[in-house]
Design an enzyme around this catalytic site. Sequence first.
Site: not given
Ligand code: 5GP
Length: 132
Positions: A28-29, A84, A91, A97, A99
């Site tokens: 995760d970035i 999420n 989300q 995805h 985590h």
């Molecule tokens: P969500 O909040 O949808 O459950 O998680 C999405 C995750 O994707 C976040 O933790 C965010 O940091 C990660 N993310 C968003 N854009 C990128 C990206 O371009 N590269 C990577 N490696 N992670 C990303």
Amino acid sequence: MTIFSKIIDGSIPSKKIYEDDQFLAFLDISQASKGHTLIIPKDPTISVLTAKPDVVADINVLAQRLAKHYVEHLNAQGVNIITNANPIAGQTVDHYHVHVIPRYKEDELEFKTKDQQLDLDSVHKEILESFK
Ligand code: 5GP
């Protein structure tokens, strides 16, 4: 096309951890803790609510493998495995995805729920009736 599809096709770089025909795992970035990893299916679907059951099963088996690896090799003391589904649940990327968040003594992360003081009997009754 989401950002994760671009990660799969390589047009956006990522720090890959694992890849097979079905899944890609990458860092995760925004590292909630050291090793915070996302696992995504290569065949896109929006979330756990839309994914096929075998994809949900397989992605979680992979999450377990990575979690055990991080406990054994990154010295993590535990792990949170979370997904999420939909914006209400946090989300932000519409590509399913999972985590994998290794947990360390010093990480100061908090995943807290709040007791909503609901009536347990009526919640139980409503859910049981919804299955009928
Ligand atoms: P969500 O909040 O949808 O459950 O998680 C999405 C995750 O994707 C976040 O933790 C965010 O940091 C990660 N993310 C968003 N854009 C990128 C990206 O371009 N590269 C990577 N490696 N992670 C990303």
